[in-house]
Design a protein around this motif. Structure first.
Motif, PDB file in Angstrom:
ATOM      1  N   LEU A   1     -47.848  19.862  16.022  1.00 32.03           N
ATOM      2  CA  LEU A   1     -46.979  18.802  16.536  1.00 32.03           C
ATOM      3  C   LEU A   1     -46.328  18.040  15.385  1.00 32.03           C
ATOM      4  O   LEU A   1     -45.122  17.750  15.418  1.00 32.03           O
ATOM      5  N   LYS A   2     -47.104  17.725  14.351  1.00 30.17           N
ATOM      6  CA  LYS A   2     -46.546  17.028  13.191  1.00 30.17           C
ATOM      7  C   LYS A   2     -45.456  17.859  12.520  1.00 30.17           C
ATOM      8  O   LYS A   2     -44.443  17.320  12.063  1.00 30.17           O
ATOM      9  N   VAL A   3     -45.661  19.173  12.467  1.00 31.27           N
ATOM     10  CA  VAL A   3     -44.646  20.057  11.885  1.00 31.27           C
ATOM     11  C   VAL A   3     -43.359  19.991  12.704  1.00 31.27           C
ATOM     12  O   VAL A   3     -42.257  19.848  12.158  1.00 31.27           O
ATOM     13  N   ALA A   4     -43.485  20.075  14.030  1.00 35.24           N
ATOM     14  CA  ALA A   4     -42.304  20.025  14.901  1.00 35.24           C
ATOM     15  C   ALA A   4     -41.571  18.693  14.771  1.00 35.24           C
ATOM     16  O   ALA A   4     -40.331  18.658  14.697  1.00 35.24           O
ATOM     17  N   LEU A   5     -42.314  17.605  14.744  1.00 34.18           N
ATOM     18  CA  LEU A   5     -41.686  16.285  14.609  1.00 34.18           C
ATOM     19  C   LEU A   5     -41.033  16.128  13.238  1.00 34.18           C
ATOM     20  O   LEU A   5     -39.979  15.490  13.108  1.00 34.18           O
ATOM     21  N   ALA A   6     -41.644  16.735  12.212  1.00 35.04           N
ATOM     22  CA  ALA A   6     -41.042  16.705  10.876  1.00 35.04           C
ATOM     23  C   ALA A   6     -39.741  17.506  10.852  1.00 35.04           C
ATOM     24  O   ALA A   6     -38.776  17.122  10.176  1.00 35.04           O
TER      25      ALA A   6
ATOM     26  N   ALA B   1     -41.900  35.370   4.546  1.00 33.92           N
ATOM     27  CA  ALA B   1     -42.072  35.755   5.947  1.00 33.92           C
ATOM     28  C   ALA B   1     -40.865  35.280   6.747  1.00 33.92           C
ATOM     29  O   ALA B   1     -40.160  34.342   6.355  1.00 33.92           O
ATOM     30  N   HIS B   2     -40.641  35.954   7.867  1.00 33.80           N
ATOM     31  CA  HIS B   2     -39.584  35.542   8.793  1.00 33.80           C
ATOM     32  C   HIS B   2     -40.105  35.696  10.213  1.00 33.80           C
ATOM     33  O   HIS B   2     -40.730  36.706  10.557  1.00 33.80           O
ATOM     34  N   MET B   3     -39.837  34.689  11.047  1.00 37.01           N
ATOM     35  CA  MET B   3     -40.242  34.722  12.450  1.00 37.01           C
ATOM     36  C   MET B   3     -39.032  34.401  13.326  1.00 37.01           C
ATOM     37  O   MET B   3     -38.155  33.628  12.925  1.00 37.01           O
ATOM     38  N   GLU B   4     -39.014  34.999  14.514  1.00 35.69           N
ATOM     39  CA  GLU B   4     -37.909  34.743  15.443  1.00 35.69           C
ATOM     40  C   GLU B   4     -38.422  34.736  16.877  1.00 35.69           C
ATOM     41  O   GLU B   4     -39.301  35.526  17.240  1.00 35.69           O
ATOM     42  N   TYR B   5     -37.868  33.832  17.666  1.00 31.33           N
ATOM     43  CA  TYR B   5     -38.145  33.806  19.108  1.00 31.33           C
ATOM     44  C   TYR B   5     -36.867  33.361  19.796  1.00 31.33           C
ATOM     45  O   TYR B   5     -36.371  32.254  19.550  1.00 31.33           O
TER      46      TYR B   5
ATOM     47  N   ILE C   1     -37.247  23.476  19.487  1.00 29.26           N
ATOM     48  CA  ILE C   1     -38.223  23.097  18.458  1.00 29.26           C
ATOM     49  C   ILE C   1     -39.596  22.845  19.068  1.00 29.26           C
ATOM     50  O   ILE C   1     -40.613  23.357  18.577  1.00 29.26           O
ATOM     51  N   LEU C   2     -39.661  22.078  20.149  1.00 28.28           N
ATOM     52  CA  LEU C   2     -40.946  21.824  20.804  1.00 28.28           C
ATOM     53  C   LEU C   2     -41.298  22.906  21.819  1.00 28.28           C
ATOM     54  O   LEU C   2     -42.455  23.312  21.933  1.00 28.28           O
ATOM     55  N   ASP C   3     -40.302  23.386  22.551  1.00 31.20           N
ATOM     56  CA  ASP C   3     -40.567  24.385  23.585  1.00 31.20           C
ATOM     57  C   ASP C   3     -41.070  25.695  22.984  1.00 31.20           C
ATOM     58  O   ASP C   3     -41.906  26.382  23.566  1.00 31.20           O
ATOM     59  N   HIS C   4     -40.574  26.042  21.800  1.00 30.88           N
ATOM     60  CA  HIS C   4     -40.977  27.281  21.129  1.00 30.88           C
ATOM     61  C   HIS C   4     -42.028  27.021  20.048  1.00 30.88           C
ATOM     62  O   HIS C   4     -42.103  27.741  19.051  1.00 30.88           O
ATOM     63  N   LEU C   5     -42.846  26.023  20.274  1.00 30.53           N
ATOM     64  CA  LEU C   5     -43.854  25.635  19.289  1.00 30.53           C
ATOM     65  C   LEU C   5     -44.903  26.719  19.058  1.00 30.53           C
ATOM     66  O   LEU C   5     -45.618  26.699  18.058  1.00 30.53           O
TER      67      LEU C   5
ATOM     68  N   GLU D   1     -44.465  29.622  18.016  1.00 28.83           N
ATOM     69  CA  GLU D   1     -44.205  30.350  16.772  1.00 28.83           C
ATOM     70  C   GLU D   1     -44.772  29.584  15.580  1.00 28.83           C
ATOM     71  O   GLU D   1     -45.359  30.180  14.674  1.00 28.83           O
ATOM     72  N   ILE D   2     -44.584  28.268  15.588  1.00 32.65           N
ATOM     73  CA  ILE D   2     -45.149  27.452  14.512  1.00 32.65           C
ATOM     74  C   ILE D   2     -46.668  27.533  14.538  1.00 32.65           C
ATOM     75  O   ILE D   2     -47.320  27.682  13.499  1.00 32.65           O
ATOM     76  N   ASP D   3     -47.245  27.479  15.737  1.00 29.71           N
ATOM     77  CA  ASP D   3     -48.705  27.500  15.842  1.00 29.71           C
ATOM     78  C   ASP D   3     -49.298  28.823  15.379  1.00 29.71           C
ATOM     79  O   ASP D   3     -50.258  28.836  14.600  1.00 29.71           O
ATOM     80  N   TYR D   4     -48.746  29.953  15.838  1.00 27.66           N
ATOM     81  CA  TYR D   4     -49.373  31.201  15.399  1.00 27.66           C
ATOM     82  C   TYR D   4     -49.041  31.481  13.934  1.00 27.66           C
ATOM     83  O   TYR D   4     -49.807  32.161  13.233  1.00 27.66           O
ATOM     84  N   GLY D   5     -47.931  30.902  13.447  1.00 25.95           N
ATOM     85  CA  GLY D   5     -47.657  30.971  12.014  1.00 25.95           C
ATOM     86  C   GLY D   5     -48.733  30.239  11.220  1.00 25.95           C
ATOM     87  O   GLY D   5     -49.214  30.728  10.190  1.00 25.95           O
ATOM     88  N   ILE D   6     -49.143  29.075  11.716  1.00 30.65           N
ATOM     89  CA  ILE D   6     -50.223  28.319  11.076  1.00 30.65           C
ATOM     90  C   ILE D   6     -51.529  29.104  11.124  1.00 30.65           C
ATOM     91  O   ILE D   6     -52.303  29.127  10.161  1.00 30.65           O
ATOM     92  N   SER D   7     -51.778  29.778  12.247  1.00 31.70           N
ATOM     93  CA  SER D   7     -53.014  30.561  12.364  1.00 31.70           C
ATOM     94  C   SER D   7     -53.029  31.728  11.379  1.00 31.70           C
ATOM     95  O   SER D   7     -54.092  32.140  10.905  1.00 31.70           O
ATOM     96  N   LEU D   8     -51.847  32.266  11.050  1.00 30.17           N
ATOM     97  CA  LEU D   8     -51.756  33.382  10.103  1.00 30.17           C
ATOM     98  C   LEU D   8     -51.732  32.921   8.649  1.00 30.17           C
ATOM     99  O   LEU D   8     -52.367  33.531   7.783  1.00 30.17           O
ATOM    100  N   PHE D   9     -50.989  31.844   8.384  1.00 26.31           N
ATOM    101  CA  PHE D   9     -50.670  31.485   7.001  1.00 26.31           C
ATOM    102  C   PHE D   9     -51.326  30.201   6.499  1.00 26.31           C
ATOM    103  O   PHE D   9     -51.257  29.904   5.313  1.00 26.31           O
ATOM    104  N   GLY D  10     -51.922  29.418   7.392  1.00 29.55           N
ATOM    105  CA  GLY D  10     -52.522  28.159   6.968  1.00 29.55           C
ATOM    106  C   GLY D  10     -51.585  26.976   7.162  1.00 29.55           C
ATOM    107  O   GLY D  10     -50.575  27.062   7.864  1.00 29.55           O
ATOM    108  N   ARG D  11     -51.896  25.881   6.524  1.00 28.84           N
ATOM    109  CA  ARG D  11     -51.172  24.629   6.738  1.00 28.84           C
ATOM    110  C   ARG D  11     -49.785  24.627   6.102  1.00 28.84           C
ATOM    111  O   ARG D  11     -49.552  25.254   5.065  1.00 28.84           O
TER     112      ARG D  11
END
Length: 298
Positions: A280-285, A116-120, A147-151, A153-163
């Motif tokens: 949040l843990k993903v962004a901090l990582a 998958a590829h995501m862009e914002y 990274i934090l401001d565009h979080l 994308e990470i969140d809806y990615g998690i909602s689509l793909f899981g952890r």
């Protein structure tokens, strides 16, 4: 939303008075007074203040809706998770976009995900005209930087793909924008279900770009939020497209209706503190990966 018994508080007196005048609501002199007069609070402040304000709101018997990101660090997050229960929701409105919901439904029908590829991306001075340098997006300690401001994308990615199980990131300040933060980031998210998603974020593109592409065993799913078009290519079948709304205004209403409905039913909101903690843990990582130049496992 139909609610009229509202109050506002802001540390900036001019902002507070302007909001009160525009919406014809009462302005409070202190945050404590505001919390004493309310049952539900919306915390739309710089991210470093989210957790302390939410804990104070809960102490004052308020439910709390917190704008993303949940915080800029893990300090106090576990305490908030334990005390928040079903009375705290974090605002990730992109999850409520009908295109995201449609993609989530399609994923279950398209077989194994291969990649998958995501862009914002957008130009920060255009998006926040006249205020970008003084706003939180420009400030490292307040949750700024892509990274934090565009979080979202990470969140809806998690909602689509899981952890997410691992991250590797590269981030820079390439431009001469008047900001303290990174303006570009490229990330590889390794998901527990066994594939990688590349993610590009930036404050630099003058042509707004927001999209997701998912390659699966049975075909390709391409969602473009800038055009509002969802394109589905099923191998051996006709390519189909569907048009969705371009903007996100309705998604803010959807998430608030969801939260209020959960409060009335005493149900757990879709994005409680526990769910928001993972993004949040993903962004901090990712930030740690950038600093240490290595893959970080979650």
């Amino acid at each position: 939303m139909g609610y009229k018994d509202l109050v506002v508080y802001d540390t900036d007196k001019k902002v507070k008075e302007a909001v009160a005048a525009r919406f014809k609501i009462n302005a409070c002199d202190t945050v404590t007074k505001a919390l004493d007069e309310t049952d539900v609070v919306m915390i739309c402040t710089p991210a470093d203040s989210h957790v302390p304000l939410a804990l104070l709101a809960l102490k004052k018997k308020n439910a709390a809706f917190i704008e993303k990101p949940l915080s800029t660090s893990m300090k106090g997050v576990e305490k908030l998770r334990k005390s928040g229960g079903k009375r705290v929701m974090v605002g990730f409105n992109v999850r409520f976009h009908p295109m995201v919901l449609a993609i989530k439904n399609l994923i279950g029908k398209m077989g194994t995900i291969y990649s998958a590829h995501m862009e914002y991306a957008y130009f920060l001075p255009d998006a926040r005209k006249g205020t970008y340098a003084s706003g939180y997006a420009a400030k490292k300690g307040q949750g700024g930087g892509v990274i934090l401001d565009h979080l979202h994308e990470i969140d809806y990615g998690i909602s689509l793909f899981g952890r997410v199980r691992s991250v590797f990131g590269s981030a820079q300040t390439i431009s001469k924008l008047d900001i303290q933060t990174e303006d570009t980031a490229d990330v590889v998210l390794g998901f527990k279900r066994g594939f990688a998603c590349s993610l590009h974020l930036d404050y630099l593109q003058k042509a707004y770009s927001r999209s997701v592409k998912i390659v699966t065993k049975k075909g390709i799913i391409e969602g473009n939020f800038a055009t509002g078009i969802l394109k589905v290519t099923e191998y051996g079948k006709k390519v189909t497209t569907k048009k969705f709304q371009k903007g996100f205004n309705e998604t803010y209403k959807h998430e608030l209706r969801h939260f209020i409905g959960c409060l009335k039913k005493r149900a757990r909101p879709a994005i409680d503190v526990g769910e928001a903690t993972h993004s949040l843990k993903v962004a901090l990582a990712i930030k740690r990966s950038v600093a240490e130049e290595k893959v970080i496992a979650l």
